[in-house]
Design a protein around this motif. Structure first.
Motif, mmCIF file in Angstrom:
data_model
loop_
_atom_site.group_PDB
_atom_site.id
_atom_site.type_symbol
_atom_site.label_atom_id
_atom_site.label_comp_id
_atom_site.label_asym_id
_atom_site.label_seq_id
_atom_site.Cartn_x
_atom_site.Cartn_y
_atom_site.Cartn_z
ATOM 1 N N VAL A 194 -4.229 -4.551 -19.698
ATOM 2 C CA VAL A 194 -4.385 -5.445 -18.537
ATOM 3 C C VAL A 194 -3.035 -5.544 -17.823
ATOM 4 C CG1 VAL A 194 -6.401 -6.785 -19.221
ATOM 5 C CG2 VAL A 194 -4.179 -7.389 -20.133
ATOM 6 N N LEU A 195 -2.560 -4.439 -17.301
ATOM 7 C CA LEU A 195 -1.227 -4.372 -16.725
ATOM 8 C C LEU A 195 -1.048 -5.326 -15.561
ATOM 9 C CD1 LEU A 195 -1.005 -1.046 -14.679
ATOM 10 C CD2 LEU A 195 -3.087 -1.764 -15.811
ATOM 11 N N HIS A 196 -2.124 -5.594 -14.806
ATOM 12 C CA HIS A 196 -2.010 -6.510 -13.668
ATOM 13 C C HIS A 196 -1.800 -7.949 -14.124
ATOM 14 C CE1 HIS A 196 -6.172 -6.408 -14.931
ATOM 15 N NE2 HIS A 196 -6.413 -7.531 -14.292
ATOM 16 N N GLU A 197 -2.171 -8.274 -15.354
ATOM 17 C CA GLU A 197 -1.882 -9.591 -15.913
ATOM 18 C C GLU A 197 -0.552 -9.584 -16.664
ATOM 19 O OE1 GLU A 197 -4.840 -12.039 -17.733
ATOM 20 O OE2 GLU A 197 -6.485 -10.780 -17.018
ATOM 21 N N ASP A 198 -0.233 -8.475 -17.321
ATOM 22 C CA ASP A 198 1.049 -8.359 -18.016
ATOM 23 C C ASP A 198 2.224 -8.588 -17.072
ATOM 24 O OD1 ASP A 198 0.845 -8.003 -20.753
ATOM 25 O OD2 ASP A 198 0.547 -5.845 -20.642
ATOM 26 N N ASN A 226 1.689 -5.822 -8.304
ATOM 27 C CA ASN A 226 1.239 -6.238 -6.977
ATOM 28 C C ASN A 226 1.875 -5.461 -5.821
ATOM 29 O OD1 ASN A 226 -0.556 -8.079 -8.022
ATOM 30 N ND2 ASN A 226 0.759 -9.856 -7.697
ATOM 31 N N PRO A 227 3.188 -5.199 -5.835
ATOM 32 C CA PRO A 227 3.768 -4.440 -4.723
ATOM 33 C C PRO A 227 3.158 -3.053 -4.554
ATOM 34 C CG PRO A 227 5.498 -5.553 -5.942
ATOM 35 C CD PRO A 227 4.238 -5.716 -6.738
ATOM 36 N N ARG A 265 -6.455 -13.504 -10.688
ATOM 37 C CA ARG A 265 -5.887 -14.735 -10.140
ATOM 38 C C ARG A 265 -4.489 -14.529 -9.564
ATOM 39 N NH1 ARG A 265 -6.045 -14.296 -15.397
ATOM 40 N NH2 ARG A 265 -4.316 -14.863 -16.773
ATOM 41 N N ASP A 266 -3.718 -13.584 -10.111
ATOM 42 C CA ASP A 266 -2.377 -13.309 -9.601
ATOM 43 C C ASP A 266 -2.361 -12.128 -8.633
ATOM 44 O OD1 ASP A 266 -1.109 -15.350 -11.051
ATOM 45 O OD2 ASP A 266 -1.003 -14.101 -12.836
ATOM 46 N N ILE A 295 -5.011 -11.643 -6.197
ATOM 47 C CA ILE A 295 -5.627 -12.058 -4.931
ATOM 48 C C ILE A 295 -4.605 -12.577 -3.913
ATOM 49 C CG2 ILE A 295 -7.236 -13.712 -3.890
ATOM 50 C CD1 ILE A 295 -8.943 -13.392 -6.481
ATOM 51 N N PRO A 296 -3.692 -13.490 -4.289
ATOM 52 C CA PRO A 296 -2.744 -13.982 -3.281
ATOM 53 C C PRO A 296 -1.870 -12.885 -2.685
ATOM 54 C CG PRO A 296 -2.736 -15.398 -5.211
ATOM 55 C CD PRO A 296 -3.509 -14.175 -5.585
ATOM 56 N N ALA A 297 -1.562 -11.860 -3.468
ATOM 57 C CA ALA A 297 -0.722 -10.769 -2.974
ATOM 58 C C ALA A 297 -1.438 -9.915 -1.949
ATOM 59 C CB ALA A 297 -0.252 -9.909 -4.146
ATOM 60 N N LEU A 298 -2.760 -9.818 -2.051
ATOM 61 C CA LEU A 298 -3.534 -8.966 -1.151
ATOM 62 C C LEU A 298 -4.117 -9.723 0.035
ATOM 63 C CD1 LEU A 298 -5.572 -6.818 -3.728
ATOM 64 C CD2 LEU A 298 -3.372 -6.279 -2.651
ATOM 65 N N ALA A 299 -4.305 -11.038 -0.113
ATOM 66 C CA ALA A 299 -5.073 -11.795 0.873
ATOM 67 C C ALA A 299 -4.351 -11.969 2.206
ATOM 68 C CB ALA A 299 -5.440 -13.157 0.305
ATOM 69 N N ASN A 300 -3.062 -11.713 2.279
ATOM 70 C CA ASN A 300 -2.353 -11.816 3.556
ATOM 71 C C ASN A 300 -2.759 -10.703 4.523
ATOM 72 O OD1 ASN A 300 -0.255 -13.014 5.252
ATOM 73 N ND2 ASN A 300 0.816 -11.086 4.915
ATOM 74 N N HIS A 301 -3.174 -9.567 3.978
ATOM 75 C CA HIS A 301 -3.498 -8.400 4.795
ATOM 76 C C HIS A 301 -4.965 -7.987 4.703
ATOM 77 C CE1 HIS A 301 0.803 -7.799 5.378
ATOM 78 N NE2 HIS A 301 0.938 -7.972 4.085
ATOM 79 N N HIS A 302 -5.727 -8.600 3.799
ATOM 80 C CA HIS A 302 -7.095 -8.151 3.553
ATOM 81 C C HIS A 302 -8.020 -9.339 3.302
ATOM 82 C CE1 HIS A 302 -5.560 -4.042 3.021
ATOM 83 N NE2 HIS A 302 -4.589 -4.598 2.316
ATOM 84 N N THR A 303 -9.305 -9.127 3.538
ATOM 85 C CA THR A 303 -10.317 -10.044 3.032
ATOM 86 C C THR A 303 -10.669 -9.567 1.629
ATOM 87 O OG1 THR A 303 -11.213 -10.375 5.249
ATOM 88 C CG2 THR A 303 -12.584 -11.056 3.396
ATOM 89 N N VAL A 304 -10.338 -10.376 0.643
ATOM 90 C CA VAL A 304 -10.447 -9.962 -0.754
ATOM 91 C C VAL A 304 -11.699 -10.580 -1.374
ATOM 92 C CG1 VAL A 304 -9.308 -9.891 -2.998
ATOM 93 C CG2 VAL A 304 -7.932 -9.855 -0.895
ATOM 94 N N TYR A 305 -12.606 -9.712 -1.812
ATOM 95 C CA TYR A 305 -13.817 -10.131 -2.523
ATOM 96 C C TYR A 305 -13.626 -9.803 -4.004
ATOM 97 C CZ TYR A 305 -16.037 -10.078 2.118
ATOM 98 O OH TYR A 305 -16.370 -10.294 3.436
ATOM 99 N N ALA A 306 -13.435 -10.822 -4.824
ATOM 100 C CA ALA A 306 -13.373 -10.625 -6.278
ATOM 101 C C ALA A 306 -14.756 -10.954 -6.828
ATOM 102 C CB ALA A 306 -12.310 -11.518 -6.901
ATOM 103 N N VAL A 307 -15.463 -9.942 -7.292
ATOM 104 C CA VAL A 307 -16.868 -10.111 -7.650
ATOM 105 C C VAL A 307 -17.077 -9.958 -9.150
ATOM 106 C CG1 VAL A 307 -17.342 -7.662 -7.184
ATOM 107 C CG2 VAL A 307 -19.221 -9.309 -7.153
#
Length: 374
Positions: free
Chosen positions: A308-312, A318-319, A97-98, A100-112
């Motif tokens: 879960v470092l991406h949630e921590d 994200n950068p 959830r945190d 997707i917004p960081a990537l969606a400006n440059h990519h089509t993001v499919y979270a499956v």
């Protein structure tokens, strides 16, 4: 020497002792039989309740697509080159959830949600959940949404799936991001070992309740405040479903990491490996070993972050993702070890970081309300 009368008197006493021992042994055997019967009943007959009435509060568009393998649930956000996100074990696409917004400006993001995860429904009850079957399923999902080639980002258990896909279908993988993945043929943690045991694995997953799950999941976070009660509810609702509980032990039991390990040197996709040094689920000691085995790979270690470092700490992670997957950085000199407050990013907010290398904010991404439809 005993007299005839004394010997006759002792025979009934010896007989009584033998009979007493037999009764005790029969009682123990009966008790063990009851215990075994109870365990087998829990493992193969009894079904725990499911959380079917839960409504997610996640603000993101929700889609479904059918393949021969499953009816996949996924989210699709942004525009640009495709990136497919795979969650870690017991989680679902909500974990990003945190991200997707960081990537969606440059990519089509499919979270499956892969088979056995989240709100995806598997068509075949005998689906094996091994790495080959899971990679085939991922490939079928990409076909169904019209993505012949994508960058793949995977966490934890499903890192093995992403690695196997990159090894066996290199034409489908542009770049590879692995966050604390299972990829080396090394010992797994104690809970996974238990799940591999017949009967025990089935019983464990069925007896697990929300509080047990929350207690176990909390160990994946180095920053405990990041695991809120709402987040536990979001994860627990789909995991409580019968098919997903079954998938938990089946994927672990059929997991053959030697299939992944032996082909690591064949990976040609540029690979970014991210790991928290406080990970207690998959040992950070594996990080450098994995980096050395994958030819075109880079490792970023994050002090103070957990499994879960991406949630921590999304503001720290994200950068690294944005830069690696294709967004142009403003300056050089990145480090995976800078400090950040790790606070949650709201949907549509800018990426925050203490590093000047990522001073450019990510543009706002508008996301409709999350909805699960049949």
């Amino acid at each position: 020497m005993l007299t005839e009368d004394e010997n006759a008197g002792r025979q009934p006493e010896a007989t009584r002792r033998r009979r007493g021992r037999r009764r005790v042994l029969k009682g123990v055997a009966a008790l063990l039989a009851c215990v075994v019967a109870a365990i087998l009943t829990v493992a193969y007959v009894w079904q725990p309740p499911e959380e079917r009435d839960f409504h997610s509060s996640w603000s993101v568009d929700s889609h479904f697509v059918d393949t021969p393998v499953a009816r996949f649930h996924y989210t699709k956000t942004g525009n640009g080159s495709p990136v497919v996100l795979l969650p870690g074990g017991t989680l679902w696409s909500y974990t990003y959830r945190d991200t997707i917004p960081a990537l969606a400006n440059h990519h089509t993001v499919y979270a499956v949600d892969p088979p056995g995860y989240g709100y995806t429904s598997v068509h075949d009850e005998d689906f094996s959940y091994d790495v080959q079957a899971m990679a085939d399923a991922l490939s079928s999902f990409m076909d169904a949404v019209g993505v012949p080639r994508a960058s793949i980002l995977a966490h934890s258990l499903n890192g093995s799936v992403a690695l196997y896909l990159a090894e066996t279908r290199p034409e489908r993988v542009d770049k590879l991001v692995l966050m604390a993945p299972l990829g080396l043929n090394a010992q797994v943690n104690f809970n996974l070992e238990l799940m591999r045991a017949p009967v025990i694995g089935e019983a464990m997953t069925k007896l697990m309740g929300r509080s047990t799950f929350a207690s176990g999941l909390s160990g994946a976070y180095a920053r405990g405040e990041r695991l809120t009660s709402r987040a536990v509810d979001e994860y627990w609702a789909p995991l409580s479903r019968r098919s997903n509980r079954k998938a938990m032990w089946k994927q672990v039991r059929t997991l053959d990491l030697s299939l992944v390990d032996r082909k690591l040197g064949d990976i040609r996709a540029p690979t970014l490996i991210l790991w928290g040094d406080r990970d207690t689920f998959v040992s950070p000691e594996q990080a450098n070993r994995l980096r050395r085995r994958i030819p075109a790979s880079t490792l970023r270690m994050f002090p103070g972050l957990g499994h879960v470092l991406h949630e921590d700490a999304p503001a720290l992670v994200n950068p690294e993702l944005v830069a690696f997957l294709g967004a142009p950085p403003m300056a050089s000199g990145r480090s995976g070890q800078e400090s950040a407050d790790g606070s949650s990013l709201r949907h549509g907010s800018a990426v925050r970081s203490d590093s000047a290398a990522y001073a450019r904010p990510v543009q706002t991404v508008s996301t409709p309300v999350f909805r699960i439809t049949p």
